[in-house]
Design a protein around this motif. Structure first.
Motif, PDB file in Angstrom:
ATOM      1  N   VAL A  68       0.858  -1.187   0.000  1.00 29.51           N
ATOM      2  CA  VAL A  68       0.000   0.000   0.000  1.00 29.51           C
ATOM      3  C   VAL A  68       0.889   1.230   0.000  1.00 29.51           C
ATOM      4  CG1 VAL A  68      -1.987  -1.076   1.094  1.00 29.51           C
ATOM      5  CG2 VAL A  68      -0.239  -0.042   2.509  1.00 29.51           C
ATOM      6  N   LYS A  69       0.402   2.280  -0.633  1.00 24.98           N
ATOM      7  CA  LYS A  69       1.162   3.509  -0.755  1.00 24.98           C
ATOM      8  C   LYS A  69       1.157   4.243   0.581  1.00 24.98           C
ATOM      9  CE  LYS A  69       1.716   6.594  -4.660  1.00 24.98           C
ATOM     10  NZ  LYS A  69       1.020   7.246  -5.753  1.00 24.98           N
ATOM     11  N   SER A  70       2.297   4.775   0.964  1.00 28.09           N
ATOM     12  CA  SER A  70       2.425   5.497   2.223  1.00 28.09           C
ATOM     13  C   SER A  70       1.687   6.833   2.137  1.00 28.09           C
ATOM     14  CB  SER A  70       3.900   5.735   2.535  1.00 28.09           C
ATOM     15  OG  SER A  70       4.025   6.491   3.703  1.00 28.09           O
ATOM     16  N   ASN A  71       1.080   7.244   3.239  1.00 26.80           N
ATOM     17  CA  ASN A  71       0.332   8.499   3.269  1.00 26.80           C
ATOM     18  C   ASN A  71       1.210   9.704   3.585  1.00 26.80           C
ATOM     19  OD1 ASN A  71      -2.104   7.294   2.719  1.00 26.80           O
ATOM     20  ND2 ASN A  71      -2.568   6.918   4.863  1.00 26.80           N
ATOM     21  N   LYS A  72       2.447   9.479   3.959  1.00 26.39           N
ATOM     22  CA  LYS A  72       3.318  10.582   4.354  1.00 26.39           C
ATOM     23  C   LYS A  72       3.736  11.399   3.139  1.00 26.39           C
ATOM     24  CE  LYS A  72       5.153   8.255   8.374  1.00 26.39           C
ATOM     25  NZ  LYS A  72       6.374   7.800   9.059  1.00 26.39           N
ATOM     26  N   THR A  73       3.638  12.713   3.258  1.00 25.16           N
ATOM     27  CA  THR A  73       4.008  13.606   2.165  1.00 25.16           C
ATOM     28  C   THR A  73       5.504  13.530   1.887  1.00 25.16           C
ATOM     29  OG1 THR A  73       2.248  15.073   2.883  1.00 25.16           O
ATOM     30  CG2 THR A  73       3.808  15.966   1.337  1.00 25.16           C
ATOM     31  N   SER A  74       6.306  13.316   2.906  1.00 21.80           N
ATOM     32  CA  SER A  74       7.750  13.262   2.710  1.00 21.80           C
ATOM     33  C   SER A  74       8.173  12.050   1.890  1.00 21.80           C
ATOM     34  CB  SER A  74       8.461  13.240   4.064  1.00 21.80           C
ATOM     35  OG  SER A  74       8.091  12.080   4.784  1.00 21.80           O
ATOM     36  N   LYS A  75       7.358  10.991   1.869  1.00 22.12           N
ATOM     37  CA  LYS A  75       7.690   9.775   1.123  1.00 22.12           C
ATOM     38  C   LYS A  75       7.400   9.909  -0.369  1.00 22.12           C
ATOM     39  CE  LYS A  75       8.606   7.083   4.718  1.00 22.12           C
ATOM     40  NZ  LYS A  75       9.798   6.360   4.948  1.00 22.12           N
ATOM     41  N   LYS A  76       6.626  10.923  -0.773  1.00 21.66           N
ATOM     42  CA  LYS A  76       6.269  11.073  -2.184  1.00 21.66           C
ATOM     43  C   LYS A  76       7.480  11.277  -3.078  1.00 21.66           C
ATOM     44  CE  LYS A  76       1.527  12.359  -2.434  1.00 21.66           C
ATOM     45  NZ  LYS A  76       0.569  13.109  -3.169  1.00 21.66           N
ATOM     46  N   TYR A  77       8.533  11.823  -2.514  1.00 20.59           N
ATOM     47  CA  TYR A  77       9.728  12.106  -3.297  1.00 20.59           C
ATOM     48  C   TYR A  77      10.823  11.075  -3.072  1.00 20.59           C
ATOM     49  CZ  TYR A  77       7.151  16.390  -3.764  1.00 20.59           C
ATOM     50  OH  TYR A  77       6.157  17.280  -4.014  1.00 20.59           O
ATOM     51  N   GLN A  78      10.480   9.967  -2.400  1.00 22.89           N
ATOM     52  CA  GLN A  78      11.416   8.865  -2.178  1.00 22.89           C
ATOM     53  C   GLN A  78      10.787   7.582  -2.722  1.00 22.89           C
ATOM     54  OE1 GLN A  78      11.895   8.883   2.030  1.00 22.89           O
ATOM     55  NE2 GLN A  78      13.044  10.787   2.051  1.00 22.89           N
ATOM     56  N   PRO A  79      10.909   7.306  -3.995  1.00 24.36           N
ATOM     57  CA  PRO A  79      10.223   6.168  -4.599  1.00 24.36           C
ATOM     58  C   PRO A  79      10.575   4.816  -3.988  1.00 24.36           C
ATOM     59  CG  PRO A  79      11.117   7.596  -6.287  1.00 24.36           C
ATOM     60  CD  PRO A  79      11.637   8.087  -4.984  1.00 24.36           C
ATOM     61  N   SER A  80      11.783   4.671  -3.452  1.00 24.71           N
ATOM     62  CA  SER A  80      12.169   3.376  -2.893  1.00 24.71           C
ATOM     63  C   SER A  80      11.407   3.050  -1.617  1.00 24.71           C
ATOM     64  CB  SER A  80      13.671   3.343  -2.621  1.00 24.71           C
ATOM     65  OG  SER A  80      14.010   4.325  -1.666  1.00 24.71           O
ATOM     66  N   SER A  81      10.959   4.053  -0.876  1.00 27.70           N
ATOM     67  CA  SER A  81      10.236   3.809   0.364  1.00 27.70           C
ATOM     68  C   SER A  81       8.788   4.274   0.278  1.00 27.70           C
ATOM     69  CB  SER A  81      10.941   4.509   1.522  1.00 27.70           C
ATOM     70  OG  SER A  81      10.984   5.902   1.291  1.00 27.70           O
ATOM     71  N   LEU A  82       8.254   4.366  -0.928  1.00 28.85           N
ATOM     72  CA  LEU A  82       6.889   4.866  -1.116  1.00 28.85           C
ATOM     73  C   LEU A  82       5.843   3.847  -0.690  1.00 28.85           C
ATOM     74  CD1 LEU A  82       5.238   7.226  -2.205  1.00 28.85           C
ATOM     75  CD2 LEU A  82       5.353   6.190  -4.446  1.00 28.85           C
ATOM     76  N   TYR A  83       6.121   2.552  -0.897  1.00 28.67           N
ATOM     77  CA  TYR A  83       5.155   1.500  -0.582  1.00 28.67           C
ATOM     78  C   TYR A  83       5.560   0.745   0.679  1.00 28.67           C
ATOM     79  CZ  TYR A  83       2.699   1.949  -5.013  1.00 28.67           C
ATOM     80  OH  TYR A  83       1.943   2.404  -6.045  1.00 28.67           O
ATOM     81  N   VAL A  84       4.548   0.380   1.488  1.00 27.73           N
ATOM     82  CA  VAL A  84       4.731  -0.480   2.654  1.00 27.73           C
ATOM     83  C   VAL A  84       4.221  -1.857   2.248  1.00 27.73           C
ATOM     84  CG1 VAL A  84       4.121  -0.845   5.065  1.00 27.73           C
ATOM     85  CG2 VAL A  84       4.360   1.475   4.181  1.00 27.73           C
ATOM     86  N   SER A  85       5.026  -2.914   2.432  1.00 22.25           N
ATOM     87  CA  SER A  85       4.692  -4.238   1.894  1.00 22.25           C
ATOM     88  C   SER A  85       4.573  -5.297   2.978  1.00 22.25           C
ATOM     89  CB  SER A  85       5.762  -4.683   0.897  1.00 22.25           C
ATOM     90  OG  SER A  85       5.861  -3.775  -0.158  1.00 22.25           O
ATOM     91  N   TRP A  86       3.714  -6.296   2.686  1.00 20.87           N
ATOM     92  CA  TRP A  86       3.566  -7.488   3.511  1.00 20.87           C
ATOM     93  C   TRP A  86       3.606  -8.706   2.609  1.00 20.87           C
ATOM     94  CZ3 TRP A  86       0.101  -3.394   3.967  1.00 20.87           C
ATOM     95  CH2 TRP A  86       0.168  -2.669   5.158  1.00 20.87           C
ATOM     96  N   ALA A  87       4.351  -9.714   3.011  1.00 25.54           N
ATOM     97  CA  ALA A  87       4.375 -10.977   2.276  1.00 25.54           C
ATOM     98  C   ALA A  87       3.298 -11.880   2.873  1.00 25.54           C
ATOM     99  CB  ALA A  87       5.736 -11.638   2.387  1.00 25.54           C
TER     100      ALA A  87
END
Length: 149
Positions: A71-90
């Protein structure tokens, strides 16, 4: 502090021209698909767009015959960091438990995408499990005809 542009503005900019857009002629109709991350149905629409929506859901298969939910992170600061934009679960459980986990996460995050996420999960599970097993495809034995003499 940097301000992020609105989702509507981003959609207006990428709607007709982006690198993920795939156009095909299907008979007399022209069909548009999108191959971006976060697009569950691969349709080129605002509802399913992973780029234009600040809340996007992405499902992909992983190495352990399971599904990875992001799921896409809601933090505005993450919008400009594509590597940490999504939070994942296996999710490497069986199909029923995986569906329950996806439903609980997506219902709380974006309820309008629940059916699409479950449909995508079932398709991914089907491909990782080797597809639907068909019935035995051996040719039938023909009954021997007895020649009456």
């Amino acid at each position: 502090m940097a301000y992020a542009p609105s989702d509507d503005l981003i959609w207006q900019l990428i709607r007709n021209n982006n690198s993920f857009l795939v156009r095909r002629n299907h008979g007399s109709k022209r069909v548009e698909f999108s191959s971006e991350e976060g697009n569950l149905t691969n349709q080129n629409s605002y509802k399913y767009s992973g780029i234009a929506n600040s809340k996007a859901v992405h499902l992909e298969e992983n190495d352990q015959d399971g599904v990875t939910l992001s799921v896409k992170s809601n933090k505005t600061s993450k919008k400009y960091q594509p590597s940490s934009l999504y939070v994942s679960w296996a999710l490497n459980k069986d199909t029923r438990r995986t569906a329950k986990s996806i439903k609980s996460v997506v219902d709380g995050y974006r309820p309008d995408l629940t059916k699409s996420a479950l449909a995508r999960m079932y398709r991914l599970k089907q491909t990782t499990a080797g597809g639907v097993k068909k019935a035995n495809n051996r040719p039938r034995r023909r009954a021997q005809t007895v020649a009456l003499a």
